[in-house]
Design a protein around this motif. Structure first.
Motif, mmCIF file in Angstrom:
data_model
loop_
_atom_site.group_PDB
_atom_site.id
_atom_site.type_symbol
_atom_site.label_atom_id
_atom_site.label_comp_id
_atom_site.label_asym_id
_atom_site.label_seq_id
_atom_site.Cartn_x
_atom_site.Cartn_y
_atom_site.Cartn_z
ATOM 1 N N GLY A 1 92.350 30.147 -42.211
ATOM 2 C CA GLY A 1 93.345 29.152 -42.574
ATOM 3 C C GLY A 1 93.073 28.491 -43.912
ATOM 4 N N SER A 2 93.855 27.450 -44.207
ATOM 5 C CA SER A 2 93.767 26.758 -45.491
ATOM 6 C C SER A 2 93.741 25.253 -45.291
ATOM 7 N N LEU A 3 93.138 24.596 -46.253
ATOM 8 C CA LEU A 3 93.153 23.137 -46.335
ATOM 9 C C LEU A 3 93.198 22.750 -47.804
ATOM 10 N N ARG A 4 93.733 21.570 -48.066
ATOM 11 C CA ARG A 4 93.759 21.045 -49.432
ATOM 12 C C ARG A 4 93.118 19.671 -49.434
ATOM 13 N N LEU A 5 92.036 19.560 -50.183
ATOM 14 C CA LEU A 5 91.344 18.290 -50.317
ATOM 15 C C LEU A 5 91.810 17.577 -51.582
ATOM 16 N N SER A 6 91.825 16.251 -51.505
ATOM 17 C CA SER A 6 92.173 15.430 -52.658
ATOM 18 C C SER A 6 91.066 14.431 -52.925
ATOM 19 N N CYS A 7 90.923 14.085 -54.193
ATOM 20 C CA CYS A 7 89.947 13.082 -54.610
ATOM 21 C C CYS A 7 90.626 12.178 -55.625
ATOM 22 N N ALA A 8 90.612 10.885 -55.362
ATOM 23 C CA ALA A 8 91.240 9.925 -56.270
ATOM 24 C C ALA A 8 90.199 8.952 -56.801
ATOM 25 N N ALA A 9 90.152 8.816 -58.119
ATOM 26 C CA ALA A 9 89.254 7.863 -58.763
ATOM 27 C C ALA A 9 90.062 6.674 -59.241
ATOM 28 N N SER A 10 89.490 5.474 -59.045
ATOM 29 C CA SER A 10 90.180 4.259 -59.481
ATOM 30 C C SER A 10 89.143 3.215 -59.871
ATOM 31 N N GLY A 11 89.629 2.099 -60.376
ATOM 32 C CA GLY A 11 88.726 1.018 -60.763
ATOM 33 C C GLY A 11 88.546 0.973 -62.270
ATOM 34 N N ARG A 12 87.322 0.693 -62.702
ATOM 35 C CA ARG A 12 87.044 0.497 -64.123
ATOM 36 C C ARG A 12 86.790 1.838 -64.800
ATOM 37 N N ILE A 13 87.860 2.583 -64.957
ATOM 38 C CA ILE A 13 87.777 3.902 -65.565
ATOM 39 C C ILE A 13 87.955 3.789 -67.067
ATOM 40 N N SER A 14 86.985 4.329 -67.804
ATOM 41 C CA SER A 14 87.152 4.375 -69.253
ATOM 42 C C SER A 14 87.573 5.778 -69.674
ATOM 43 N N ARG A 15 86.767 6.755 -69.307
ATOM 44 C CA ARG A 15 87.154 8.140 -69.557
ATOM 45 C C ARG A 15 86.472 9.041 -68.544
ATOM 46 N N ILE A 16 87.302 9.680 -67.695
ATOM 47 C CA ILE A 16 86.769 10.613 -66.721
ATOM 48 C C ILE A 16 86.488 11.932 -67.413
ATOM 49 N N ASP A 17 85.286 12.441 -67.231
ATOM 50 C CA ASP A 17 84.924 13.736 -67.808
ATOM 51 C C ASP A 17 84.916 14.770 -66.695
ATOM 52 N N ARG A 18 83.754 15.189 -66.298
ATOM 53 C CA ARG A 18 83.644 16.218 -65.267
ATOM 54 C C ARG A 18 83.985 15.648 -63.896
ATOM 55 N N MET A 19 84.686 16.441 -63.090
ATOM 56 C CA MET A 19 84.923 16.128 -61.686
ATOM 57 C C MET A 19 84.461 17.344 -60.882
ATOM 58 N N ALA A 20 83.929 17.078 -59.708
ATOM 59 C CA ALA A 20 83.352 18.188 -58.955
ATOM 60 C C ALA A 20 83.423 17.946 -57.456
ATOM 61 N N TRP A 21 83.391 19.025 -56.719
ATOM 62 C CA TRP A 21 83.284 18.999 -55.261
ATOM 63 C C TRP A 21 81.918 19.541 -54.857
ATOM 64 N N TYR A 22 81.276 18.832 -53.941
ATOM 65 C CA TYR A 22 80.039 19.271 -53.329
ATOM 66 C C TYR A 22 80.259 19.302 -51.816
ATOM 67 N N ARG A 23 79.379 19.978 -51.136
ATOM 68 C CA ARG A 23 79.436 19.944 -49.679
ATOM 69 C C ARG A 23 78.034 19.915 -49.100
ATOM 70 N N GLN A 24 77.951 19.337 -47.928
ATOM 71 C CA GLN A 24 76.656 19.202 -47.264
ATOM 72 C C GLN A 24 76.838 19.349 -45.766
ATOM 73 N N ASP B 1 75.316 20.863 -51.905
ATOM 74 C CA ASP B 1 75.497 21.963 -52.848
ATOM 75 C C ASP B 1 76.815 21.850 -53.601
ATOM 76 N N LEU B 2 76.812 22.294 -54.837
ATOM 77 C CA LEU B 2 78.020 22.319 -55.646
ATOM 78 C C LEU B 2 78.962 23.409 -55.139
ATOM 79 N N VAL B 3 80.223 23.060 -54.976
ATOM 80 C CA VAL B 3 81.249 24.021 -54.572
ATOM 81 C C VAL B 3 82.063 24.458 -55.787
ATOM 82 N N ALA B 4 82.555 23.473 -56.528
ATOM 83 C CA ALA B 4 83.372 23.765 -57.704
ATOM 84 C C ALA B 4 83.394 22.528 -58.596
#
Length: 119
Positions: free
Chosen positions: A16-39, A46-49
């Motif tokens: 099957g399939s799933l779609r995960l979301s990640c939202a960043a908020s607050g005192r953001i100046s400049r978001i660079d890298r974003m990543a998914w890990y799992r444990q 471990d790094l997923v993507a």
């Protein structure tokens, strides 16, 4: 401070399939890298993507060909589309966000979202 919140986890059947979301908020100046890990229990995190500020994705060997990472720059949001899920994908998935603050990159974690793959 930057707040990071994941959503979209749950129970999926093998294949099957799933779609995960990640939202960043607050005192953001400049978001660079974003990543998914799992444990998984008793395992290391471990790094997923990951996806760079320019949109370049990287994937772990286990994620290649099955998972797709993307981001919405306007809303500081990141997604992970997971397909062909396997029981071994069962883990808590964490979002990690790099925010540049006064010339330094600081990393923030979300609280995680559980993904369970089982029939």
């Amino acid at each position: 401070q930057v707040q990071v919140v994941e959503s979209g986890g749950g129970l999926a059947q093998p294949g099957g399939s799933l779609r995960l979301s990640c939202a960043a908020s607050g005192r953001i100046s400049r978001i660079d890298r974003m990543a998914w890990y799992r444990q998984a229990p008793e395992n290391q995190r471990d790094l997923v993507a990951s996806i760079s500020s320019s949109g370049t994705p990287t994937y772990s060997d286990s994620a290649k060909g099955r998972f797709t990472i993307s981001r919405d720059y306007t809303n500081n949001t990141m997604f992970l589309r997971m397909s062909a899920l396997k029981p071994e994908d069962t883990s808590v998935y964490y979002c990690n966000v790099q925010n540049w603050e006064r010339g330094l990159g600081r990393y923030y974690w979300g609280q995680g979202t559980q993904v369970t793959v089982s029939s």
